[in-house]
Each structure stands twice: as structure tokens, then as C-alpha cells.
Design a protein around this motif. Structure first.
Motif, PDB file in Angstrom:
ATOM      1  N   GLY A 137      62.366  12.176  16.454  1.00 55.56           N
ATOM      2  CA  GLY A 137      61.717  12.616  17.684  1.00 55.56           C
ATOM      3  C   GLY A 137      61.145  14.017  17.557  1.00 55.56           C
ATOM      4  N   THR A 138      61.897  14.897  16.898  1.00 55.20           N
ATOM      5  CA  THR A 138      61.406  16.260  16.675  1.00 55.20           C
ATOM      6  C   THR A 138      60.145  16.247  15.827  1.00 55.20           C
ATOM      7  OG1 THR A 138      63.698  17.070  16.756  1.00 55.20           O
ATOM      8  CG2 THR A 138      62.059  18.547  15.813  1.00 55.20           C
ATOM      9  N   ALA A 139      60.123  15.382  14.818  1.00 58.79           N
ATOM     10  CA  ALA A 139      58.973  15.314  13.914  1.00 58.79           C
ATOM     11  C   ALA A 139      57.719  14.792  14.597  1.00 58.79           C
ATOM     12  CB  ALA A 139      59.317  14.445  12.704  1.00 58.79           C
ATOM     13  N   ILE A 140      57.858  13.818  15.507  1.00 61.61           N
ATOM     14  CA  ILE A 140      56.664  13.218  16.118  1.00 61.61           C
ATOM     15  C   ILE A 140      56.218  13.942  17.377  1.00 61.61           C
ATOM     16  CG2 ILE A 140      57.277  10.954  15.200  1.00 61.61           C
ATOM     17  CD1 ILE A 140      58.006  10.111  18.076  1.00 61.61           C
ATOM     18  N   ALA A 141      57.024  14.887  17.869  1.00 59.69           N
ATOM     19  CA  ALA A 141      56.705  15.553  19.137  1.00 59.69           C
ATOM     20  C   ALA A 141      55.397  16.327  19.072  1.00 59.69           C
ATOM     21  CB  ALA A 141      57.842  16.485  19.549  1.00 59.69           C
ATOM     22  N   SER A 142      55.047  16.838  17.899  1.00 62.31           N
ATOM     23  CA  SER A 142      53.793  17.579  17.775  1.00 62.31           C
ATOM     24  C   SER A 142      52.585  16.660  17.636  1.00 62.31           C
ATOM     25  CB  SER A 142      53.850  18.535  16.573  1.00 62.31           C
ATOM     26  OG  SER A 142      54.676  19.652  16.858  1.00 62.31           O
ATOM     27  N   VAL A 143      52.826  15.359  17.506  1.00 63.41           N
ATOM     28  CA  VAL A 143      51.730  14.388  17.383  1.00 63.41           C
ATOM     29  C   VAL A 143      51.515  13.646  18.698  1.00 63.41           C
ATOM     30  CG1 VAL A 143      50.888  12.340  16.157  1.00 63.41           C
ATOM     31  CG2 VAL A 143      52.177  14.113  14.929  1.00 63.41           C
ATOM     32  N   VAL A 144      52.589  13.182  19.314  1.00 69.13           N
ATOM     33  CA  VAL A 144      52.467  12.420  20.560  1.00 69.13           C
ATOM     34  C   VAL A 144      52.830  13.254  21.775  1.00 69.13           C
ATOM     35  CG1 VAL A 144      52.942  10.256  19.366  1.00 69.13           C
ATOM     36  CG2 VAL A 144      54.827  11.501  20.441  1.00 69.13           C
ATOM     37  N   GLY A 145      53.146  14.530  21.566  1.00 72.34           N
ATOM     38  CA  GLY A 145      53.530  15.395  22.667  1.00 72.34           C
ATOM     39  C   GLY A 145      55.021  15.293  22.949  1.00 72.34           C
ATOM     40  N   THR A 146      55.587  16.344  23.488  1.00 74.26           N
ATOM     41  CA  THR A 146      57.015  16.316  23.806  1.00 74.26           C
ATOM     42  C   THR A 146      57.323  15.274  24.881  1.00 74.26           C
ATOM     43  OG1 THR A 146      56.620  18.174  25.324  1.00 74.26           O
ATOM     44  CG2 THR A 146      57.469  18.701  23.141  1.00 74.26           C
ATOM     45  N   THR A 147      56.417  15.133  25.844  1.00 72.56           N
ATOM     46  CA  THR A 147      56.625  14.107  26.875  1.00 72.56           C
ATOM     47  C   THR A 147      56.558  12.719  26.272  1.00 72.56           C
ATOM     48  OG1 THR A 147      55.723  15.519  28.620  1.00 72.56           O
ATOM     49  CG2 THR A 147      55.731  13.148  29.030  1.00 72.56           C
ATOM     50  N   GLY A 148      55.572  12.482  25.408  1.00 72.64           N
ATOM     51  CA  GLY A 148      55.425  11.175  24.777  1.00 72.64           C
ATOM     52  C   GLY A 148      56.623  10.821  23.920  1.00 72.64           C
ATOM     53  N   ALA A 149      57.057  11.760  23.069  1.00 68.75           N
ATOM     54  CA  ALA A 149      58.201  11.503  22.197  1.00 68.75           C
ATOM     55  C   ALA A 149      59.462  11.246  23.015  1.00 68.75           C
ATOM     56  CB  ALA A 149      58.411  12.689  21.258  1.00 68.75           C
ATOM     57  N   ALA A 150      59.639  12.018  24.091  1.00 69.95           N
ATOM     58  CA  ALA A 150      60.825  11.835  24.926  1.00 69.95           C
ATOM     59  C   ALA A 150      60.827  10.467  25.586  1.00 69.95           C
ATOM     60  CB  ALA A 150      60.890  12.941  25.985  1.00 69.95           C
ATOM     61  N   MET A 151      59.675  10.051  26.119  1.00 68.38           N
ATOM     62  CA  MET A 151      59.609   8.773  26.812  1.00 68.38           C
ATOM     63  C   MET A 151      59.768   7.585  25.851  1.00 68.38           C
ATOM     64  SD  MET A 151      59.508   9.552  29.964  1.00 68.38           S
ATOM     65  CE  MET A 151      60.553  10.931  29.453  1.00 68.38           C
ATOM     66  N   ILE A 152      59.339   7.748  24.618  1.00 65.78           N
ATOM     67  CA  ILE A 152      59.474   6.669  23.634  1.00 65.78           C
ATOM     68  C   ILE A 152      60.933   6.497  23.209  1.00 65.78           C
ATOM     69  CG2 ILE A 152      58.920   5.974  21.264  1.00 65.78           C
ATOM     70  CD1 ILE A 152      56.189   7.325  21.636  1.00 65.78           C
ATOM     71  N   LEU A 153      61.652   7.593  23.021  1.00 59.84           N
ATOM     72  CA  LEU A 153      62.949   7.533  22.350  1.00 59.84           C
ATOM     73  C   LEU A 153      64.167   7.689  23.249  1.00 59.84           C
ATOM     74  CD1 LEU A 153      62.099   9.629  19.154  1.00 59.84           C
ATOM     75  CD2 LEU A 153      62.370   7.150  19.328  1.00 59.84           C
ATOM     76  N   ILE A 154      64.024   8.192  24.469  1.00 58.97           N
ATOM     77  CA  ILE A 154      65.225   8.472  25.255  1.00 58.97           C
ATOM     78  C   ILE A 154      65.988   7.197  25.603  1.00 58.97           C
ATOM     79  CG2 ILE A 154      63.922   8.539  27.439  1.00 58.97           C
ATOM     80  CD1 ILE A 154      67.191  10.406  26.469  1.00 58.97           C
ATOM     81  N   ARG A 155      65.294   6.137  25.944  1.00 65.18           N
ATOM     82  CA  ARG A 155      66.011   4.908  26.341  1.00 65.18           C
ATOM     83  C   ARG A 155      66.705   4.241  25.148  1.00 65.18           C
ATOM     84  NH1 ARG A 155      61.668   5.304  29.826  1.00 65.18           N
ATOM     85  NH2 ARG A 155      62.269   5.393  32.028  1.00 65.18           N
ATOM     86  N   PRO A 156      66.065   4.126  23.967  1.00 65.91           N
ATOM     87  CA  PRO A 156      66.816   3.623  22.804  1.00 65.91           C
ATOM     88  C   PRO A 156      68.034   4.493  22.475  1.00 65.91           C
ATOM     89  CG  PRO A 156      64.460   3.553  22.360  1.00 65.91           C
ATOM     90  CD  PRO A 156      64.629   4.270  23.657  1.00 65.91           C
ATOM     91  N   LEU A 157      67.901   5.811  22.629  1.00 68.50           N
ATOM     92  CA  LEU A 157      69.031   6.694  22.351  1.00 68.50           C
ATOM     93  C   LEU A 157      70.165   6.458  23.342  1.00 68.50           C
ATOM     94  CD1 LEU A 157      69.968   9.183  20.621  1.00 68.50           C
ATOM     95  CD2 LEU A 157      69.167  10.600  22.517  1.00 68.50           C
ATOM     96  N   LEU A 158      69.838   6.296  24.623  1.00 69.73           N
ATOM     97  CA  LEU A 158      70.864   6.040  25.627  1.00 69.73           C
ATOM     98  C   LEU A 158      71.547   4.699  25.395  1.00 69.73           C
ATOM     99  CD1 LEU A 158      69.080   7.328  28.874  1.00 69.73           C
ATOM    100  CD2 LEU A 158      70.833   8.485  27.518  1.00 69.73           C
ATOM    101  N   ARG A 159      70.757   3.677  25.054  1.00 72.56           N
ATOM    102  CA  ARG A 159      71.366   2.362  24.773  1.00 72.56           C
ATOM    103  C   ARG A 159      72.307   2.440  23.581  1.00 72.56           C
ATOM    104  NH1 ARG A 159      66.080   0.354  26.151  1.00 72.56           N
ATOM    105  NH2 ARG A 159      65.489   0.362  23.942  1.00 72.56           N
ATOM    106  N   ALA A 160      71.922   3.205  22.562  1.00 71.38           N
ATOM    107  CA  ALA A 160      72.747   3.312  21.362  1.00 71.38           C
ATOM    108  C   ALA A 160      74.082   3.990  21.657  1.00 71.38           C
ATOM    109  CB  ALA A 160      71.996   4.073  20.273  1.00 71.38           C
ATOM    110  N   ASN A 161      74.108   4.887  22.635  1.00 72.54           N
ATOM    111  CA  ASN A 161      75.313   5.672  22.899  1.00 72.54           C
ATOM    112  C   ASN A 161      76.035   5.275  24.189  1.00 72.54           C
ATOM    113  OD1 ASN A 161      75.460   8.195  20.881  1.00 72.54           O
ATOM    114  ND2 ASN A 161      73.304   7.759  21.306  1.00 72.54           N
ATOM    115  N   GLU A 162      75.645   4.161  24.793  1.00 70.83           N
ATOM    116  CA  GLU A 162      76.189   3.819  26.102  1.00 70.83           C
ATOM    117  C   GLU A 162      77.684   3.497  26.059  1.00 70.83           C
ATOM    118  OE1 GLU A 162      73.992   0.541  27.524  1.00 70.83           O
ATOM    119  OE2 GLU A 162      74.497  -0.812  25.878  1.00 70.83           O
ATOM    120  N   ASN A 163      78.206   3.082  24.915  1.00 78.00           N
ATOM    121  CA  ASN A 163      79.622   2.735  24.837  1.00 78.00           C
ATOM    122  C   ASN A 163      80.509   3.888  24.353  1.00 78.00           C
ATOM    123  OD1 ASN A 163      79.301   0.033  25.691  1.00 78.00           O
ATOM    124  ND2 ASN A 163      78.604  -0.550  23.638  1.00 78.00           N
TER     125      ASN A 163
END
Length: 470
Positions: A137-163
């Protein structure tokens, strides 16, 4: 007229954040003769934005347009009364087709296109997986924007850590890295840098100048996260169950091609100079800039057309966040007009004291002071207008700032981008990620609790950076 419509129409008459000051000066708004009260609407709109979503959330979302209208009127009406309606309208129209529309075109395009990329799978939130997601996410933030990178990855990250029984720290470090620090290498990454680009900073300047600093800061923060997450992981119970086969899929791949076209549109506008321009009420519009902005809106439209609706639904995509950004930034750009005029007056204006603070006795800029002042204000106000204030305070000449005063521009850029992570309100994605995580049941720290995290982790890193590299 509805407040939001008023603000958006006024925004079209208030294009740039640097241009308004020049336009206002051309039409009689002399910063040398302005008092401090002219800065009240600018400070007011920023404080309103900073406190509104946290202190009166429901009221804020229903009436932020009215609040933005009130602060905008506090600038526009006095200008019209003191300098006359014709100069006021002329100054606003001169700025109408400047940086604001280009700014919103880019933010809108990245938001829409990134919102069509859906990542699904059965990732498990181990320390290694979490580090990979944060690093990516840090690497792609300068390409898709911090908002774009956050919106792409936050939900997969939350699902991965939900348990996991303790998981809020994962989101906190995600905000540090993906929502802020990762956006430091291009104008696409974070709004302050795009504002700099629109004011003449070369597209690749930030990448060439800031990559060692960003690598150092991101590496240290990621290392702290890895150690902390591993420690928590070792303390957690792990029942022995068969590991499912890893299955990660990326949907909406057409949007990756559209992101490449967004980058291409920005680069072409920087390199192509056909020498064709249009005059609109005294405002010169270069063909390459018009073509760029039209292309960005068109690419956003293509994304909406080509991406299946179910992908955006799974991402919980909504136009409300970008609508709010457009309205509020329009008000910010209006309110900053007299502030920039006062900054343009230099030592002869009301900001002479601030100029003395960031300038040594010999007249040289104090880069460390620029870094910490820009950063501290970016943490509590919006980092884009904060960047512009100090950009103007440093002279506002991109050519000089990229060469003679390159270290000063680097300090301003790093302060605005990195320290947007100090609070939930320092950068737009911060609060969006906080809200998404809270809705998923993550027990996120409150406003001051988050600041304890950011102070403990980030301030020592920034102190080290300022000691060895600024």
C-alpha cells in the motif's frame, strides 16, 4: 440557491489556490494593507472541517455545505463591498479555470477509478501478511493516491485481521503508511504535492528528491510495526486448524489500465506545449491543461461505465466523500485568497513575524523550522492549504524552490505529507479509514488516543529525519 450548488459555482470562479492571490492583487487586493481579520475565514473553515466530523458528526454531514457557504461569504462579501463587485468578480473569474478544476479533476478521477478495483480472498492477518499489505500500500500510494490505495486495501486488511483479538494497531499503522507517508513521491500521491505541481513544481521532482527520506521514514515505521505485530501475534492463542488454500483475486482490472492513462494524461500535459491557448475573461487557458482535465473526467466516466456495479457495491463505493471534498476545498480556496495576498507582501505584510521565524539573520530559510511548522499545522488542519501557505512564505517561485532552495521545498513537502499522519484530521483518508474500521467493529483509539500512538511512533522518526537529512 442550495448551499452546495453555491459553493460549487463559486469554486468555478475560484480556480487556484495560488492564482487567486495573484488575481486579487491585480484587481486591488494589496496584501500590505490587509489586517489579520482577513485570515479569520481561512482559519475558521479549517477549524470547522477539523472539528465538525468529530464533535457534531450528524449535524456536520447534513449542513457542511451551509457552513462552507458562510465562511466563503465572509471573504467574498467584504471584497465586493470594499473593492467593488466588478473587481471581485473579475478576480474570481480570473482564478476560475485555474488549479481548482485541475485539482478536483485528478482527485475525482483517482477516487472513481480506484473505487472500481476490488480485492477479495482469504488472507490471514499474520505479521508477514500484514507487513506485505502495508508495504504494498505504501508503494502504490504515490501512483493511485493515498485515498485510492487506502480504499483498495483497507477492507482486505480488515478481513484478514478480523479474528485477531487485538487488531486496532494494524489500522493505525495503515493510516501512518498508506494514507500518508506513501504518498510523498509524486503529485498523484497526496493533494499538497499536486498543488505544488500546479504551481510549477516538476512532476518528477518529489520522487528524485524525496525517495531516500521516504524510504527511511517508511522503513523505520514499518520496522516498528513488524516488531509490535509479531509481539502481539506471539501472545495470541492460535488454534490448530487446517490452513485454507490461499486465494486472492483482483477484480476490475480494467481500472489498472485507466490509472495508467491518468498518469499518462498528467505526464503529457507536462511535456506537450503546443503554444495554443484560449482567453476567457482575461484568463489564459493552455490547450494542454484543458485537454488533461477533460481526459481525467472522461477516464472517470469510462471507469463507471466499464466496471460492474457489484464491484463498487462490494467496496461500498459512494460519491458522498468526493462531493464533500469538492465543496469544502472550494470554500478553502476562496477563504485563502486574502491570506495568499498577505503572504505575497512578504516582510511588508502582516505575516512578517512568521517570515522572520522561518528565516535566519542572514536571510536564508530555516529548513528544519519549515519542516516542523508545516508538519505540525498539517496534522491539525488540512495539509494541502498548509503546504501552500508555506510554499508562498518561501517565495512561491517554483523555479527557485526546486534549485536554489530545494532543501526548503523538500522540508515543506515532507512536513505536509508525513505529518498529515499525526491526527485523524491531518489527511482525508485518515478519517475515512477510521470510520470504515469502526463500522467493522474494530475498537479504534479515540482522537487523543490516536495522537498517543502517532506521537510515540512518528515523532521520534521525524526527529531523526530532521537531525540527519534536513
Amino acid at each position: 440557491m442550495p448551499p452546495r450548488l453555491f459553493i460549487l459555482l463559486t469554486a468555478i470562479c475560484c480556480g487556484g489556490m495560488a492564482t487567486p492571490a495573484r488575481a486579487a492583487a491585480d484587481h486591488g487586493l494589496d496584501g500590505r494593507h490587509l489586517g489579520w481579520f482577513w485570515a479569520v475565514p481561512f482559519v475558521g473553515i479549517l477549524l470547522t472541517i477539523a472539528t465538525g466530523p468529530l464533535l457534531f458528526r450528524k449535524l456536520w454531514h447534513r449542513h457542511y455545505g451551509k457552513l462552507a457557504t458562510a465562511w466563503s461569504a465572509a471573504v467574498l462579501v467584504p471584497i465586493a463591498l470594499i473593492h467593488g463587485p466588478v473587481p471581485a468578480v473579475a478576480a474570481l473569474l480570473h482564478a476560475a479555470l485555474g488549479e481548482y478544476l485541475s485539482f478536483i479533476a485528478l482527485i475525482f478521477a483517482l477516487y472513481v477509478v480506484a473505487g472500481g478495483i476490488l480485492v477479495t480472498g482469504n488472507l490471514r492477518g499474520t505479521p508477514l501478511v500484514n507487513c506485505i499489505i502495508l508495504a504494498f500500500g505504501t508503494a502504490i500510494a504515490s501512483v493511485v493516491g493515498t485515498t485510492g490505495a487506502a480504499m483498495i486495501l483497507i477492507r482486505p486488511l480488515l478481513r484478514a485481521n478480523e479474528n485477531r483479538p487485538v487488531n486496532a494497531h494494524v489500522v493505525v499503522f495503515f493510516i501512518f503508511l498508506v494514507c500518508n507517508i506513501g504518498g510523498a513521491l509524486s503529485p498523484l500521491g497526496d493533494p499538497p504535492l499536486f498543488i505544488g505541481y500546479l504551481n510549477g513544481v516538476d512532476f518528477f521532482w518529489t520522487a528524485k528528491r524525496l525517495w531516500p527520506h521516504t524510504l527511511l521514514v517508511a522503513g523505520l515505521v514499518l520496522a516498528v510495526f513488524a516488531a509490535l505485530d509479531l509481539l502481539m501475534w506471539l501472545r495470541e492463542p492460535h488454534p490448530k486448524v487446517p490452513e485454507p488454500k490461499l486465494a486472492v483475486k483482483v477484480h476490475g482490472l480494467v481500472n489498472l489500465a485507466l490509472i495508467a492513462l491518468i498518469v499518462a494524461a498528467i505526464l503529457v500535459s507536462a511535456l506537450w506545449h503546443p503554444g495554443v491557448s484560449f482567453d476567457v475573461f482575461g484568463t489564459e487557458l493552455a490547450l494542454q491543461n484543458v485537454a488533461r482535465d477533460v481526459s481525467l473526467f472522461a477516464l472517470a466516466g469510462l471507469s463507471l461505465w466499464l466496471t460492474p456495479d457489484e464491484h463498487r457495491a462490494a467496496n461500498e463505493f459512494s460519491f458522498e466523500p468526493i462531493r464533500e471534498v469538492a465543496v469544502l476545498f472550494a470554500a478553502i480556496f476562496i477563504c485563502i485568497v486574502p491570506v495568499l495576498a498577505m503572504l505575497g507582501a512578504g516582510a511588508s505584510g502582516p505575516f512578517a513575524g512568521l517570515l522572520a521565524l522561518v528565516t535566519s539573520a542572514s536571510g536564508a530559510p530555516r529548513d528544519v523550522v519549515y519542516f516542523w511548522l508545516t508538519g505540525a499545522l498539517s496534522g491539525f488542519l488540512d495539509n494541502a492549504p498548509t503546504y501552500l501557505v508555506f510554499f508562498g512564505l518561501a517565495g512561491g517561485d517554483a523555479g527557485q524552490l526546486m534549485t536554489t532552495y530545494a532543501s526548503t521545498l523538500a522540508a515543506i513537502s515532507m512536513g505536509a505529507v508525513y505529518m498529515g499522519a499525526l491526527t485523524y484530521i491531518g489527511n482525508a483518508p485518515n478519517f475515512m479509514v477510521y470510520a470504515i474500521a469502526s463500522e467493522r467493529g474494530i475498537e479504534m483509539p479515540g482522537f487523543f488516543g490516536y495522537m498517543l500512538w502517532s506521537g510515540a511512533v512518528l515523532l521520534p522518526v521525524f526527529a531523526l529525519l530532521s537531525a540527519i537529512a534536513i
